[in-house]
Design an enzyme around this catalytic site. Structure first.
Site, PDB file in Angstrom:
ATOM      1  N   GLY A 171      32.017  42.334  27.632  1.00  0.00           N
ATOM      2  CA  GLY A 171      33.378  42.098  27.873  1.00  0.00           C
ATOM      3  C   GLY A 171      33.899  41.197  26.965  1.00  0.00           C
ATOM      4  N   ALA A 231      34.161  32.494  11.835  1.00  0.00           N
ATOM      5  CA  ALA A 231      33.622  31.112  11.508  1.00  0.00           C
ATOM      6  C   ALA A 231      32.182  31.426  11.000  1.00  0.00           C
ATOM      7  CB  ALA A 231      33.428  30.205  12.739  1.00  0.00           C
ATOM      8  N   ARG A 269      29.714  47.965  26.100  1.00  0.00           N
ATOM      9  CA  ARG A 269      28.389  47.844  26.782  1.00  0.00           C
ATOM     10  C   ARG A 269      27.340  48.877  26.553  1.00  0.00           C
ATOM     11  NH1 ARG A 269      30.230  43.466  30.183  1.00  0.00           N
ATOM     12  NH2 ARG A 269      32.385  43.504  31.138  1.00  0.00           N
ATOM     13  N   GLY A 318      27.712  37.483  26.391  1.00  0.00           N
ATOM     14  CA  GLY A 318      27.198  36.833  27.740  1.00  0.00           C
ATOM     15  C   GLY A 318      25.632  36.840  27.719  1.00  0.00           C
ATOM     16  N   ASP A 319      25.074  36.556  28.855  1.00  0.00           N
ATOM     17  CA  ASP A 319      23.738  36.781  29.294  1.00  0.00           C
ATOM     18  C   ASP A 319      23.142  37.982  28.899  1.00  0.00           C
ATOM     19  OD1 ASP A 319      23.443  34.023  29.968  1.00  0.00           O
ATOM     20  OD2 ASP A 319      23.662  34.284  32.282  1.00  0.00           O
ATOM     21  N   SER A 366      24.110  40.202  26.964  1.00  0.00           N
ATOM     22  CA  SER A 366      23.883  40.217  25.329  1.00  0.00           C
ATOM     23  C   SER A 366      22.741  39.539  24.839  1.00  0.00           C
ATOM     24  CB  SER A 366      25.283  39.855  24.852  1.00  0.00           C
ATOM     25  OG  SER A 366      26.366  40.830  25.327  1.00  0.00           O
ATOM     26  N   THR A 391      32.631  34.663  26.985  1.00  0.00           N
ATOM     27  CA  THR A 391      33.112  35.203  28.376  1.00  0.00           C
ATOM     28  C   THR A 391      34.114  34.321  28.801  1.00  0.00           C
ATOM     29  OG1 THR A 391      32.438  35.888  30.463  1.00  0.00           O
ATOM     30  CG2 THR A 391      30.814  34.297  29.362  1.00  0.00           C
ATOM     31  N   ASP A 442      34.216  34.111  31.905  1.00  0.00           N
ATOM     32  CA  ASP A 442      33.722  33.973  33.354  1.00  0.00           C
ATOM     33  C   ASP A 442      33.132  32.489  33.256  1.00  0.00           C
ATOM     34  OD1 ASP A 442      34.231  36.561  33.849  1.00  0.00           O
ATOM     35  OD2 ASP A 442      32.175  37.056  34.239  1.00  0.00           O
ATOM     36  N   ASP A 452      30.084  31.773  33.010  1.00  0.00           N
ATOM     37  CA  ASP A 452      29.110  31.759  33.898  1.00  0.00           C
ATOM     38  C   ASP A 452      27.525  31.806  33.004  1.00  0.00           C
ATOM     39  OD1 ASP A 452      29.109  34.213  32.584  1.00  0.00           O
ATOM     40  OD2 ASP A 452      28.806  35.272  34.480  1.00  0.00           O
ATOM     41  N   ARG A 465      56.179  33.876  51.909  1.00  0.00           N
ATOM     42  CA  ARG A 465      55.198  34.898  51.887  1.00  0.00           C
ATOM     43  C   ARG A 465      54.018  34.135  51.709  1.00  0.00           C
ATOM     44  NH1 ARG A 465      57.531  40.202  48.715  1.00  0.00           N
ATOM     45  NH2 ARG A 465      58.080  41.487  50.609  1.00  0.00           N
ATOM     46  N   ARG A 468      33.060  38.248  37.724  1.00  0.00           N
ATOM     47  CA  ARG A 468      31.774  39.014  38.286  1.00  0.00           C
ATOM     48  C   ARG A 468      31.398  38.277  39.507  1.00  0.00           C
ATOM     49  NH1 ARG A 468      27.731  41.209  33.769  1.00  0.00           N
ATOM     50  NH2 ARG A 468      29.679  41.131  32.564  1.00  0.00           N
ATOM     51  N   GLY A 501      47.483  24.833  42.876  1.00  0.00           N
ATOM     52  CA  GLY A 501      47.635  24.239  44.244  1.00  0.00           C
ATOM     53  C   GLY A 501      47.418  25.294  45.278  1.00  0.00           C
ATOM     54  N   ARG A 537      51.051  39.496  50.768  1.00  0.00           N
ATOM     55  CA  ARG A 537      50.884  40.414  49.640  1.00  0.00           C
ATOM     56  C   ARG A 537      49.610  40.142  48.983  1.00  0.00           C
ATOM     57  NH1 ARG A 537      54.241  42.564  52.148  1.00  0.00           N
ATOM     58  NH2 ARG A 537      56.267  43.283  51.362  1.00  0.00           N
ATOM     59  N   GLN A 566      43.572  39.065  32.400  1.00  0.00           N
ATOM     60  CA  GLN A 566      43.172  37.719  32.011  1.00  0.00           C
ATOM     61  C   GLN A 566      42.070  37.592  30.878  1.00  0.00           C
ATOM     62  OE1 GLN A 566      41.583  36.531  36.113  1.00  0.00           O
ATOM     63  NE2 GLN A 566      41.994  38.678  36.294  1.00  0.00           N
TER      64      GLN A 566
HETATM   65  P1  ADP Z   1      27.532  40.207  29.007  1.00  0.00           P
HETATM   66  O1  ADP Z   1      26.952  40.185  27.621  1.00  0.00           O
HETATM   67  O2  ADP Z   1      28.894  39.815  29.080  1.00  0.00           O
HETATM   68  O3  ADP Z   1      26.682  39.586  29.983  1.00  0.00           O
HETATM   69  P2  ADP Z   1      26.440  42.947  29.786  1.00  0.00           P
HETATM   70  O4  ADP Z   1      25.450  42.287  30.688  1.00  0.00           O
HETATM   71  O5  ADP Z   1      27.272  44.163  30.045  1.00  0.00           O
HETATM   72  O6  ADP Z   1      27.331  41.779  29.044  1.00  0.00           O
HETATM   73  O7  ADP Z   1      25.601  42.996  28.663  1.00  0.00           O
HETATM   74  C1  ADP Z   1      26.028  43.585  27.450  1.00  0.00           C
HETATM   75  C2  ADP Z   1      25.216  44.567  26.643  1.00  0.00           C
HETATM   76  O8  ADP Z   1      23.985  43.849  26.486  1.00  0.00           O
HETATM   77  C3  ADP Z   1      24.786  45.515  27.339  1.00  0.00           C
HETATM   78  O9  ADP Z   1      25.483  46.773  27.396  1.00  0.00           O
HETATM   79  C4  ADP Z   1      23.367  45.999  26.882  1.00  0.00           C
HETATM   80  O10 ADP Z   1      23.770  46.602  25.621  1.00  0.00           O
HETATM   81  C5  ADP Z   1      22.783  44.709  26.342  1.00  0.00           C
HETATM   82  N1  ADP Z   1      21.602  44.159  27.471  1.00  0.00           N
HETATM   83  C6  ADP Z   1      22.149  43.686  28.657  1.00  0.00           C
HETATM   84  N2  ADP Z   1      20.935  43.348  29.166  1.00  0.00           N
HETATM   85  C7  ADP Z   1      19.749  44.085  28.581  1.00  0.00           C
HETATM   86  C8  ADP Z   1      18.279  44.030  28.347  1.00  0.00           C
HETATM   87  N3  ADP Z   1      17.775  43.392  29.754  1.00  0.00           N
HETATM   88  N4  ADP Z   1      17.916  44.348  27.494  1.00  0.00           N
HETATM   89  C9  ADP Z   1      18.333  44.895  26.553  1.00  0.00           C
HETATM   90  N5  ADP Z   1      19.719  45.030  26.168  1.00  0.00           N
HETATM   91  C10 ADP Z   1      20.587  44.314  27.188  1.00  0.00           C
HETATM   92  O1  F6P Z   2      32.162  39.278  32.240  1.00  0.00           O
HETATM   93  C1  F6P Z   2      33.596  39.563  31.802  1.00  0.00           C
HETATM   94  C2  F6P Z   2      34.439  40.401  32.920  1.00  0.00           C
HETATM   95  O2  F6P Z   2      35.913  40.255  32.680  1.00  0.00           O
HETATM   96  C3  F6P Z   2      33.989  39.916  34.560  1.00  0.00           C
HETATM   97  O3  F6P Z   2      34.794  38.954  35.028  1.00  0.00           O
HETATM   98  C4  F6P Z   2      34.447  41.315  35.152  1.00  0.00           C
HETATM   99  O4  F6P Z   2      33.697  41.247  36.270  1.00  0.00           O
HETATM  100  C5  F6P Z   2      34.028  42.237  34.009  1.00  0.00           C
HETATM  101  O5  F6P Z   2      33.940  41.651  32.757  1.00  0.00           O
HETATM  102  C6  F6P Z   2      34.657  43.544  33.917  1.00  0.00           C
HETATM  103  O6  F6P Z   2      34.138  44.342  33.191  1.00  0.00           O
HETATM  104  P1  F6P Z   2      34.792  45.767  32.629  1.00  0.00           P
HETATM  105  O7  F6P Z   2      35.502  45.236  31.125  1.00  0.00           O
HETATM  106  O8  F6P Z   2      33.694  46.525  32.331  1.00  0.00           O
HETATM  107  O9  F6P Z   2      35.539  46.100  33.424  1.00  0.00           O
END
Ligand code: ADP
Ligand code: F6P
Length: 323
Positions: A14, A25, A75, A105-106, A108, A128, A130, A132, A165, A174, A188, A247, A255
């Site tokens: 994302g 950079a 992705r 993120g993780d 990637s 990211t 998140d 996270d 409301r 996520r 708040g 609502r 975001q």
């Molecule tokens: P993020 O990097 O934000 O956590 P994703 O989990 O969607 O997002 O991972 C991004 C991309 O990284 C995936 O679409 C894929 O191409 C690659 N990737 C994720 N997990 C793996 C894995 N276990 N092995 C190889 N490539 C991965």
């Molecule tokens: O990891 C960033 C994030 O925006 C999460 O908060 C959310 O769950 C996800 O990506 C949404 O992904 P997509 O862009 O594939 O809808």
């Protein structure tokens, strides 16, 4: 390991505000240190489809203030297969890419590990909204996303107040509640429902609203993390049980957009610089992070094995002061 002459940079997963500042950079630091720099488009897809472009100083002009990522992101399912990873490594060899900086993120970083196994040194930068990623206290994009969410909730608050409301607002994240909890404190919110902290709708939402209503409060903001979900249903339950018109609003992908904040631009710039510095020093397969305001780095393996928790004290503080 052969000497690194060319460094590739990609954004993956994302998008997040500040990714452009990180790319800028990386490219400018690389050029200053005498490397040839190339951009890889659409995350790992670019390594499979050979979407590679040369980067010079001007390739990254006018992007520091822009949200999204000028390198595009994706992705990429194909890259999760051995064949896809083989093809990606071949593309690196074909284009002379000796090392890759992966901003994402993780997931990637897991991808970067695979590339490293094929002999391409990688550096991961945490990007990211998140926040996270366990090995860092801060991820590029988090501050801007929090500010965007707060700005939108402030607008919702106007109409929520005018109608007496309850607004149930769902935020991204996520499986993580960092964005929701911190934004909840900033606006708040009377309840912050996040996946990390167990809650009971009757006790933590309904009973709390009824008790607070008795002190004269007539409108309510409740924030819910995407990982908890069911915000429409929650609004319905609240209306049924309290009689307060409710609502639900799902803030969604808005975001993820917008001009990055100062914090995101600066953090991205420092991390991008460090990524190239690590490659120059021969310190490969690392993830850059932020710890107590200092730029740090860990091996990708270690980074991926680390755990991060949401401080339950935040919930206690929120419950004490937002009522
Ligand atoms: P993020 O990097 O934000 O956590 P994703 O989990 O969607 O997002 O991972 C991004 C991309 O990284 C995936 O679409 C894929 O191409 C690659 N990737 C994720 N997990 C793996 C894995 N276990 N092995 C190889 N490539 C991965
Ligand atoms: O990891 C960033 C994030 O925006 C999460 O908060 C959310 O769950 C996800 O990506 C949404 O992904 P997509 O862009 O594939 O809808």
């Amino acid at each position: 390991m052969a000497e690194i002459k060319t460094i590739g940079v990609l954004t993956s997963g994302g998008d997040a505000p500040g990714m452009n500042a990180a790319v800028r950079a990386v490219v400018r630091t690389g050029i200053a240190k005498g490397f040839r720099m190339v951009g890889i488009e659409r995350g790992y897809n670019g390594l499979i489809n050979e979407e590679i472009r040369e980067m010079d100083l001007r390739s990254v002009s006018e992007i520091i203030h822009r949200g999204g990522t000028a390198l595009y992101t994706a992705r990429c399912k194909a890259f999760t297969t051995p064949e896809g990873q083989e093809k990606a490594a071949e593309t690196c060899k074909k284009f002379g890419i000796d090392a890759v900086v992966v901003i994402g993120g993780d997931g990637s970083f897991r991808g970067a590990m695979q590339l490293a196994k094929h002999g391409i040194p990688c550096i991961g930068l945490p990007g990211t909204i998140d926040n996270d990623i366990a090995c860092t206290e801060y991820t590029i994009g988090y501050d801007t996303a929090m500010n965007t969410a707060v700005e939108m909730i402030d607008k919702l608050r106007d109409t929520t107040q005018s109608h007496d409301r309850c607004s149930v607002i769902e935020l991204m994240g996520r499986g993580a509640g960092y964005l929701t909890m911190n934004v909840g404190i900033a606006v708040g919110a009377i309840a912050c429902l996040v996946p990390e902290i167990p809650f009971d709708v009757q006790k933590d939402v309904i009973d709390r609203m009824i008790a607070v209503q008795k002190t004269g409060k007539k409108h309510f903001i409740i924030v819910v993390a995407e990982g908890v979900g069911h915000s429409q249903e929650l609004a319905k339950i609240i209306e049924e049980k309290t009689g307060i018109e409710s609502r639900a609003t799902i803030l969604g992908h808005v975001q993820r957009g917008g001009s990055p904040s100062v914090r995101d631009r600066v953090t991205a710039s420092l991390m991008g610089y460090r990524a190239v510095e690590l490659l120059e020093l021969g310190s490969y397969n690392r993830v850059v992070g932020l710890k107590s305001d200092a730029i740090v780095d860990y091996s990708i393996n270690e980074a991926l094995s680390m755990k991060k928790t949401l401080d339950p004290k935040l919930d206690e503080i929120s419950k004490t002061i937002s009522l």
